[in-house]
Scaffold this motif. Structure first.
Motif, PDB file in Angstrom:
ATOM      1  N   VAL A 188     -11.227  63.086 103.152  1.00  0.00           N
ATOM      2  CA  VAL A 188     -12.364  62.185 102.991  1.00  0.00           C
ATOM      3  C   VAL A 188     -13.624  63.014 103.127  1.00  0.00           C
ATOM      4  CG1 VAL A 188     -13.593  60.197 103.926  1.00  0.00           C
ATOM      5  CG2 VAL A 188     -11.092  60.214 103.915  1.00  0.00           C
ATOM      6  N   ASN A 189     -14.474  62.940 102.123  1.00  0.00           N
ATOM      7  CA  ASN A 189     -15.691  63.740 102.110  1.00  0.00           C
ATOM      8  C   ASN A 189     -16.899  62.828 102.183  1.00  0.00           C
ATOM      9  OD1 ASN A 189     -14.485  66.489 101.698  1.00  0.00           O
ATOM     10  ND2 ASN A 189     -13.580  65.432  99.969  1.00  0.00           N
ATOM     11  N   ALA A 190     -17.850  63.002 101.287  1.00  0.00           N
ATOM     12  CA  ALA A 190     -19.039  62.158 101.283  1.00  0.00           C
ATOM     13  C   ALA A 190     -18.682  60.757 100.815  1.00  0.00           C
ATOM     14  CB  ALA A 190     -20.099  62.760 100.376  1.00  0.00           C
ATOM     15  N   THR A 191     -19.115  59.778 101.566  1.00  0.00           N
ATOM     16  CA  THR A 191     -19.013  58.376 101.153  1.00  0.00           C
ATOM     17  C   THR A 191     -20.400  57.765 101.340  1.00  0.00           C
ATOM     18  OG1 THR A 191     -18.505  57.492 103.348  1.00  0.00           O
ATOM     19  CG2 THR A 191     -16.622  58.224 101.994  1.00  0.00           C
ATOM     20  N   PRO A 192     -20.686  56.667 100.647  1.00  0.00           N
ATOM     21  CA  PRO A 192     -21.969  56.016 100.895  1.00  0.00           C
ATOM     22  C   PRO A 192     -22.141  55.631 102.375  1.00  0.00           C
ATOM     23  CG  PRO A 192     -21.052  55.220  98.842  1.00  0.00           C
ATOM     24  CD  PRO A 192     -19.976  56.070  99.504  1.00  0.00           C
ATOM     25  N   ALA A 193     -21.071  55.189 103.010  1.00  0.00           N
ATOM     26  CA  ALA A 193     -21.174  54.752 104.407  1.00  0.00           C
ATOM     27  C   ALA A 193     -21.516  55.903 105.348  1.00  0.00           C
ATOM     28  CB  ALA A 193     -19.875  54.079 104.845  1.00  0.00           C
ATOM     29  N   ASN A 194     -20.801  57.038 105.235  1.00  0.00           N
ATOM     30  CA  ASN A 194     -21.107  58.124 106.176  1.00  0.00           C
ATOM     31  C   ASN A 194     -22.451  58.783 105.842  1.00  0.00           C
ATOM     32  OD1 ASN A 194     -20.344  60.124 104.204  1.00  0.00           O
ATOM     33  ND2 ASN A 194     -18.251  60.157 104.992  1.00  0.00           N
ATOM     34  N   THR A 195     -22.821  58.785 104.578  1.00  0.00           N
ATOM     35  CA  THR A 195     -24.133  59.316 104.207  1.00  0.00           C
ATOM     36  C   THR A 195     -25.245  58.405 104.712  1.00  0.00           C
ATOM     37  OG1 THR A 195     -23.146  60.371 102.264  1.00  0.00           O
ATOM     38  CG2 THR A 195     -25.549  60.129 102.272  1.00  0.00           C
ATOM     39  N   LEU A 196     -25.025  57.087 104.648  1.00  0.00           N
ATOM     40  CA  LEU A 196     -25.997  56.141 105.180  1.00  0.00           C
ATOM     41  C   LEU A 196     -26.259  56.406 106.666  1.00  0.00           C
ATOM     42  CD1 LEU A 196     -27.740  53.549 105.061  1.00  0.00           C
ATOM     43  CD2 LEU A 196     -25.639  52.272 105.558  1.00  0.00           C
ATOM     44  N   LEU A 197     -25.203  56.616 107.443  1.00  0.00           N
ATOM     45  CA  LEU A 197     -25.368  56.893 108.872  1.00  0.00           C
ATOM     46  C   LEU A 197     -26.213  58.143 109.103  1.00  0.00           C
ATOM     47  CD1 LEU A 197     -21.737  56.137 109.997  1.00  0.00           C
ATOM     48  CD2 LEU A 197     -23.776  54.826 110.619  1.00  0.00           C
ATOM     49  N   MET A 198     -25.956  59.177 108.317  1.00  0.00           N
ATOM     50  CA  MET A 198     -26.704  60.420 108.466  1.00  0.00           C
ATOM     51  C   MET A 198     -28.161  60.231 108.035  1.00  0.00           C
ATOM     52  SD  MET A 198     -23.623  62.950 107.244  1.00  0.00           S
ATOM     53  CE  MET A 198     -24.574  64.444 107.244  1.00  0.00           C
ATOM     54  N   LEU A 199     -28.393  59.463 106.976  1.00  0.00           N
ATOM     55  CA  LEU A 199     -29.760  59.191 106.529  1.00  0.00           C
ATOM     56  C   LEU A 199     -30.531  58.381 107.574  1.00  0.00           C
ATOM     57  CD1 LEU A 199     -29.010  58.420 102.793  1.00  0.00           C
ATOM     58  CD2 LEU A 199     -30.437  60.303 103.646  1.00  0.00           C
ATOM     59  N   GLU A 200     -29.865  57.402 108.176  1.00  0.00           N
ATOM     60  CA  GLU A 200     -30.513  56.644 109.257  1.00  0.00           C
ATOM     61  C   GLU A 200     -30.861  57.567 110.414  1.00  0.00           C
ATOM     62  OE1 GLU A 200     -28.459  52.241 108.660  1.00  0.00           O
ATOM     63  OE2 GLU A 200     -27.547  53.661 110.051  1.00  0.00           O
ATOM     64  N   ALA A 201     -29.960  58.487 110.723  1.00  0.00           N
ATOM     65  CA  ALA A 201     -30.201  59.414 111.836  1.00  0.00           C
ATOM     66  C   ALA A 201     -31.404  60.313 111.555  1.00  0.00           C
ATOM     67  CB  ALA A 201     -28.951  60.250 112.106  1.00  0.00           C
ATOM     68  N   VAL A 202     -31.499  60.883 110.346  1.00  0.00           N
ATOM     69  CA  VAL A 202     -32.637  61.769 110.064  1.00  0.00           C
ATOM     70  C   VAL A 202     -33.946  60.985 110.008  1.00  0.00           C
ATOM     71  CG1 VAL A 202     -31.242  63.565 108.943  1.00  0.00           C
ATOM     72  CG2 VAL A 202     -32.359  61.827 107.525  1.00  0.00           C
ATOM     73  N   ARG A 203     -33.871  59.768 109.489  1.00  0.00           N
ATOM     74  CA  ARG A 203     -35.067  58.911 109.458  1.00  0.00           C
ATOM     75  C   ARG A 203     -35.546  58.622 110.886  1.00  0.00           C
ATOM     76  NH1 ARG A 203     -33.403  53.160 108.222  1.00  0.00           N
ATOM     77  NH2 ARG A 203     -32.782  53.411 110.392  1.00  0.00           N
TER      78      ARG A 203
END
Length: 182
Positions: A90-105
């Motif tokens: 399992v690599n990039a998914t919208p869900a795990n990318t969303l979590l990372m984007l929320e974190a950087v924001r």
């Protein structure tokens, strides 16, 4: 004959970006300080080079772990956080990318420091890429829509982009002989 010269450290050889894969064994066993100190030590060696910390989000198992890894990496000095090497199930998914984007924001809102995000693996088509770009814009904001702050790690995406470009210019898709085979 003289023995070969020892290899030059990447930064001394001119690298402008260094990758570090998160120690998932230490992280998953709760040894967060060890993980933090390892990232901090690599960051200290980076000099002017940017540090990209790769999580293997598919192996972190939970959304809480992905969010925790994001914050741990950023607090230790990551300039970029990346979902995966692209070499696991399992690599990039919208869900795990969303979590990372929320974190950087949220990290930028609290510290004033902007951190980049790179989803890698599993993004194969131009349509997939557009979905991720919308996710970036709607979650982190327009500031991240720049290759200094957001990049894809997906060689098969390049193939699809090349075929889409060919279709736009000629009306036909390229055959498989015109793109690399992954």
């Amino acid at each position: 004959a003289l023995p070969p010269a020892p290899p030059r450290p990447p930064v001394a050889a001119g690298a402008d970006e260094i990758d570090r894969v998160l120690d998932r064994g230490a992280f998953l066993s709760g040894r967060y300080l060890k993980v933090y100190e390892e990232i901090l030590a690599v960051k200290a060696e980076c000099g002017r080079a940017r540090l990209k910390v790769i999580f293997e989000t598919g192996e972190l198992s939970t959304y809480d772990n992905i969010r925790r890894a994001s914050w741990l990496g950023m607090l230790a000095g990551a300039d970029f956080i990346k979902t995966s090497t692209g070499k696991v199930g399992v690599n990039a998914t919208p869900a795990n990318t969303l979590l990372m984007l929320e974190a950087v924001r949220d990290f930028r809102a609290q510290t004033g420091v902007q951190i980049g995000v790179k989803p890698a693996g599993g993004i194969r088509t131009s349509k997939d890429a557009v979905k991720f770009l919308v996710l970036v814009n709607e979650t982190a904001g327009e500031d991240w829509l720049d290759n200094h702050w957001f990049r894809f790690g997906a060689s098969s995406l390049l193939n699809d982009l090349l075929m889409q470009r060919q279709k736009l210019s000629t009306g036909r898709y390229s055959g498989p002989d015109y793109v690399t085979v992954d």
